[in-house]
Design a protein around this motif. Structure first.
Motif, short mmCIF file in Angstrom:
data_model
loop_
_atom_site.label_atom_id
_atom_site.label_comp_id
_atom_site.label_asym_id
_atom_site.label_seq_id
_atom_site.Cartn_x
_atom_site.Cartn_y
_atom_site.Cartn_z
N ILE A 3 46.92 44.83 32.61
CA ILE A 3 46.85 45.12 34.05
C ILE A 3 48.11 45.82 34.51
CG2 ILE A 3 46.81 44.04 36.33
CD1 ILE A 3 44.99 41.87 35.13
N LEU A 50 42.75 39.73 41.90
CA LEU A 50 42.86 39.73 40.45
C LEU A 50 42.45 38.38 39.87
CD1 LEU A 50 46.21 41.58 39.60
CD2 LEU A 50 43.88 42.36 39.13
N THR A 84 38.56 37.85 40.16
CA THR A 84 37.67 38.74 39.41
C THR A 84 37.98 38.80 37.92
OG1 THR A 84 39.12 40.62 39.91
CG2 THR A 84 37.28 40.22 41.42
N VAL A 85 39.22 38.56 37.53
CA VAL A 85 39.61 38.77 36.13
C VAL A 85 40.19 37.50 35.49
CG1 VAL A 85 41.02 40.13 34.56
CG2 VAL A 85 40.07 41.21 36.60
N LEU A 132 46.14 40.07 28.78
CA LEU A 132 45.35 40.63 29.88
C LEU A 132 46.26 41.11 31.01
CD1 LEU A 132 42.66 41.25 31.24
CD2 LEU A 132 42.60 38.87 32.05
N THR A 133 47.22 40.29 31.40
CA THR A 133 48.12 40.69 32.49
C THR A 133 49.04 41.84 32.06
OG1 THR A 133 49.66 38.90 31.85
CG2 THR A 133 48.10 38.45 33.64
N ARG A 155 38.29 34.17 34.50
CA ARG A 155 37.39 34.18 33.35
C ARG A 155 38.07 33.69 32.06
NH1 ARG A 155 32.83 37.36 34.37
NH2 ARG A 155 32.90 38.43 36.37
#
Length: 287
Positions: free
Chosen positions: A102, A79, A82-83, A98-99, A86
């Motif tokens: 997820i 994670l 890749t995420v 974002l989390t 950024r």
């Protein structure tokens, strides 16, 4: 008195989970400055990983204690690579949102396949049964959870605060360019740190499985309380998370005995009082 001691034991057990989970959050925020709202979902994944190891591969509880934190940690590292990498230069709110997204995706996948009901996970035979202490009956497994959680918290604190590796981690958050000058791969260190933090959540999931059963929403039920623990202890404070986790678990247990109606809100009331006096938490720093 037996009822009081029973509630204190429940409080200590809850405090063990609060401490382990908030410790992982504190490590991630203190080292990476990410408010990881996916922590509860990763805790749930730890419990399901233990369940799969037992039912699909025949590997019991003791193997799960070793393999599950590694598996959840590897997933967390993926994670981060890749995420999360950024958005590391953006405001904290982006990492939180974002989390949170997820977490919803992970919970939705598990809900779709397993529903909302709990799946049983047996207590290991070595820790079955209990001991009568005279003033109360102590289930051996619950005593093990408290002792093992406390040991893991102390070891993590020692690793971060008292070792050379911990000093490198702290330095990398303050001045990454200087740390790179010493030949240290800072991005790799950040990835490993995130994996370690979520690995603690996976470990808490294994410990919780025999007590709370394995449910897709078990993390969602707990994560808000854990965030309150982190805020009270101080964002990024390792020692603050450990002490506050156990202390608030005991406070919650005492409240259930003396005034059960307030047991679900006492931690949040205490959080408000602490933030009114010290907005950064008891041992924390400003975000």
């Amino acid at each position: 008195m037996q009822a009081l001691f029973a509630q204190l034991l429940i409080g200590l057990i809850n405090g063990s989970f609060y401490a382990l989970l908030s410790l992982g959050l504190a490590v991630i925020f203190g080292m990476l400055n990410i408010i990881n709202f996916a922590h509860g979902a990763l805790y749930m994944m730890g419990a399901f990983c233990a369940y799969f190891l037992l039912n699909a591969l025949g590997l019991g509880y003791w193997w799960a204690l070793i393999l599950t934190p590694l598996a959840v940690g590897l997933f967390g590292m993926l994670l981060e690579l890749t995420v999360l990498r950024r958005i590391k230069t953006l405001d904290h709110i982006y990492g939180l949102l974002l989390t949170f997204g997820i977490a919803l995706v992970i919970q939705g996948v598990f809900l779709n396949y397993f529903g909302s009901s709990g799946l049983p996970y047996a207590v290991p035979k070595l820790l079955a049964g209990g001991v009568h202490l005279g003033f109360m009956y102590l289930p051996i497994y619950r005593g093990w959870v408290v002792v093992f959680s406390l040991l893991m918290c102390i070891l993590t604190w020692y690793l971060i605060e008292r070792t050379t590796l911990g000093s490198y981690l702290r330095a990398a958050t303050e001045n990454p360019a200087l740390v790179r000058a010493f030949g240290i791969n800072v991005p790799r260190m950040i990835t490993l740190t995130y994996g370690f933090g979520v690995g603690l959540a996976g470990l808490a999931g294994v410990l919780s499985a025999p007590i709370n059963q394995v449910r897709p929403l078990m993390g969602a039920d707990l994560i808000v309380v854990v965030f309150a623990v982190v805020v009270i202890g101080g964002m990024g404070s390792i020692l603050g998370s450990i002490i506050t986790g156990f202390a608030l678990g005991i406070l919650e247990g005492l409240t259930k005995y003396f005034y059960p109606e307030a047991s679900n809100s006492v931690i949040f009331v205490f959080m408000v009082l602490v933030l009114l006096v010290k907005p950064t938490g008891m041992t924390g720093r400003a975000i």
